[in-house]
Design a protein around this motif. Structure first.
Motif, mmCIF file in Angstrom:
data_model
loop_
_atom_site.group_PDB
_atom_site.id
_atom_site.type_symbol
_atom_site.label_atom_id
_atom_site.label_comp_id
_atom_site.label_asym_id
_atom_site.label_seq_id
_atom_site.Cartn_x
_atom_site.Cartn_y
_atom_site.Cartn_z
ATOM 1 N N UNK A 1 0.832 -1.210 0.000
ATOM 2 C CA UNK A 1 0.000 0.000 0.000
ATOM 3 C C UNK A 1 0.860 1.251 0.000
ATOM 4 N N UNK A 2 1.948 1.216 0.758
ATOM 5 C CA UNK A 2 2.857 2.363 0.785
ATOM 6 C C UNK A 2 3.463 2.588 -0.596
ATOM 7 N N UNK A 3 3.870 1.498 -1.238
ATOM 8 C CA UNK A 3 4.466 1.608 -2.573
ATOM 9 C C UNK A 3 3.471 2.204 -3.571
ATOM 10 N N UNK A 4 2.255 1.686 -3.566
ATOM 11 C CA UNK A 4 1.230 2.166 -4.502
ATOM 12 C C UNK A 4 0.882 3.620 -4.213
ATOM 13 N N UNK A 5 0.780 3.965 -2.929
ATOM 14 C CA UNK A 5 0.437 5.333 -2.546
ATOM 15 C C UNK A 5 1.500 6.319 -3.021
ATOM 16 N N UNK A 6 2.759 5.931 -2.868
ATOM 17 C CA UNK A 6 3.840 6.803 -3.336
ATOM 18 C C UNK A 6 3.828 6.918 -4.858
ATOM 19 N N UNK A 7 3.629 5.789 -5.536
ATOM 20 C CA UNK A 7 3.679 5.791 -6.997
ATOM 21 C C UNK A 7 2.508 6.541 -7.620
ATOM 22 N N UNK A 8 1.323 6.411 -7.019
ATOM 23 C CA UNK A 8 0.114 6.955 -7.640
ATOM 24 C C UNK A 8 -0.325 8.304 -7.075
ATOM 25 N N UNK A 9 0.154 8.653 -5.875
ATOM 26 C CA UNK A 9 -0.298 9.897 -5.245
ATOM 27 C C UNK A 9 0.883 10.776 -4.829
ATOM 28 N N UNK B 1 3.361 11.208 -7.638
ATOM 29 C CA UNK B 1 2.747 11.321 -8.965
ATOM 30 C C UNK B 1 3.499 12.372 -9.771
ATOM 31 N N UNK B 2 3.589 12.184 -11.072
ATOM 32 C CA UNK B 2 4.407 13.074 -11.895
ATOM 33 C C UNK B 2 3.967 14.539 -11.790
ATOM 34 N N UNK B 3 2.657 14.774 -11.663
ATOM 35 C CA UNK B 3 2.190 16.157 -11.548
ATOM 36 C C UNK B 3 2.566 16.744 -10.193
ATOM 37 N N UNK B 4 2.480 15.916 -9.159
ATOM 38 C CA UNK B 4 2.907 16.355 -7.827
ATOM 39 C C UNK B 4 4.393 16.714 -7.856
ATOM 40 N N UNK B 5 5.182 15.850 -8.491
ATOM 41 C CA UNK B 5 6.627 16.090 -8.575
ATOM 42 C C UNK B 5 6.929 17.383 -9.333
ATOM 43 N N UNK B 6 6.177 17.640 -10.399
ATOM 44 C CA UNK B 6 6.383 18.862 -11.177
ATOM 45 C C UNK B 6 6.069 20.108 -10.349
ATOM 46 N N UNK B 7 4.950 20.061 -9.630
ATOM 47 C CA UNK B 7 4.566 21.214 -8.811
ATOM 48 C C UNK B 7 5.582 21.436 -7.689
ATOM 49 N N UNK B 8 6.048 20.345 -7.074
ATOM 50 C CA UNK B 8 7.066 20.471 -6.030
ATOM 51 C C UNK B 8 8.334 21.117 -6.589
ATOM 52 N N UNK C 1 1.979 30.616 -12.266
ATOM 53 C CA UNK C 1 1.847 29.542 -13.253
ATOM 54 C C UNK C 1 1.241 28.294 -12.622
ATOM 55 N N UNK C 2 1.632 28.017 -11.384
ATOM 56 C CA UNK C 2 1.069 26.853 -10.689
ATOM 57 C C UNK C 2 -0.424 27.042 -10.469
ATOM 58 N N UNK D 1 1.795 24.234 -16.095
ATOM 59 C CA UNK D 1 2.862 23.444 -15.493
ATOM 60 C C UNK D 1 3.916 23.048 -16.519
ATOM 61 N N UNK D 2 5.098 22.786 -15.992
ATOM 62 C CA UNK D 2 6.170 22.286 -16.852
ATOM 63 C C UNK D 2 5.799 20.901 -17.371
ATOM 64 N N UNK D 3 6.382 20.514 -18.477
ATOM 65 C CA UNK D 3 6.110 19.212 -19.067
ATOM 66 C C UNK D 3 7.297 18.282 -18.866
ATOM 67 N N UNK D 4 7.004 17.044 -18.530
ATOM 68 C CA UNK D 4 8.083 16.072 -18.412
ATOM 69 C C UNK D 4 8.415 15.551 -19.800
ATOM 70 N N UNK D 5 9.666 15.695 -20.192
ATOM 71 C CA UNK D 5 10.065 15.299 -21.541
ATOM 72 C C UNK D 5 10.834 13.982 -21.555
ATOM 73 N N UNK D 6 11.276 13.524 -20.390
ATOM 74 C CA UNK D 6 12.008 12.258 -20.345
ATOM 75 C C UNK D 6 11.891 11.661 -18.956
ATOM 76 N N UNK D 7 12.010 10.346 -18.901
ATOM 77 C CA UNK D 7 11.944 9.639 -17.625
ATOM 78 C C UNK D 7 13.011 8.563 -17.635
ATOM 79 N N UNK D 8 13.914 8.619 -16.678
ATOM 80 C CA UNK D 8 15.004 7.652 -16.599
ATOM 81 C C UNK D 8 14.933 6.954 -15.254
ATOM 82 N N UNK D 9 14.849 5.636 -15.279
ATOM 83 C CA UNK D 9 14.788 4.868 -14.043
ATOM 84 C C UNK D 9 16.084 4.093 -13.874
#
Length: 250
Positions: free
Chosen positions: A142-150, A153-160, A224-225, A230-238
């Protein structure tokens, strides 16, 4: 943030009205007991991983026979603690996001714990029943899913990231007065707890609405927020924990 929490709570304990409220429960007129209980509260926030060093118990708030108490708030060994129980259930409820772990799961875990001596560490620990392994696994999931989905979340990360940029842009221009008469800028308020504790989320609105010279960039980012530009994510590297990033720039 654990060290910051310790510093703040020590500061709170110094208030006369707080001491007056706490003394009846934490020692009364026995100053030694009162101070020991205050230290115990502070140590609970983030106990050391090694509580026994060369056979010597290093914590001051409680003796070694009460070592299991340090597993409750911040379990430094397995991370199954009330801090995690609380925020997983709370964040799930407030976000309206369903998870496997529930209050019923928590009660089953709590009702089946035992205090036993840990053969590896040599101290008494809170131990979980084998039959509650499913509930504990559901907590981790549940912790993993909560972190990944909430939470992450990519939009949360962008705003932060945008808020961080706004703070960086505003930092040299937002100045506070300390009790000693010195000036301190926003990026250094953590060095003065009195100033730090006076600052809350309203600082964002202050920056956003300010016409003070130097805050234009920060104000623009916050605007802007609020307008969802919002800024756009153009790449994702894991990367794996052991994998190093190449010299490429993205």
């Amino acid at each position: 943030h654990e060290q910051g929490s310790k510093d703040i709570i020590r500061r709170v304990f110094k208030y006369e009205r707080v001491e007056k409220a706490l003394r009846p429960y934490l020692g009364g007129s026995d100053n030694q007991r009162y101070r020991q209980n205050l230290e115990f509260i502070v140590e609970l926030i983030s106990p050391p991983e090694k509580m026994l060093v060369d056979g010597v118990w290093v914590l001051k708030g409680r003796s070694i026979d009460k070592s299991f108490l340090f597993d409750i708030v911040f379990n430094v060994h397995e991370s199954f603690d009330v801090d995690k129980f609380d925020y997983v259930l709370r964040d799930s409820m407030l976000a309206g996001f369903g998870i496997r772990f529930s209050k019923e799961s928590l009660l089953r875990v709590i009702n089946n714990i035992r205090v036993l001596k840990c053969p590896r560490l040599g101290i008494r620990r809170i131990c979980f029943a084998t039959k509650t392994a499913g509930e504990l696994l559901s907590l981790a999931d549940s912790r993993h899913v909560l972190h990944a989905r909430v939470i992450q979340h990519k939009t949360v990360a962008l705003i932060e990231a945008m808020i961080a940029r706004a703070f960086i842009a505003a930092a040299p221009h937002v100045v506070f007065d300390t009790k000693s008469g010195k000036k301190i800028v926003l990026s250094h308020i953590h060095e003065d707890l009195d100033v730090f504790c006076r600052v809350d989320d309203s600082i964002l609105q202050m920056i956003a609405r300010s016409d003070q010279p130097g805050l234009e960039r920060a104000s623009s980012i916050l605007q802007s927020i609020s307008e969802r530009r919002l800024a756009r994510r153009v790449a994702y590297v894991e990367c794996s924990p052991t994998q190093k990033m190449s010299g490429k720039k993205y």
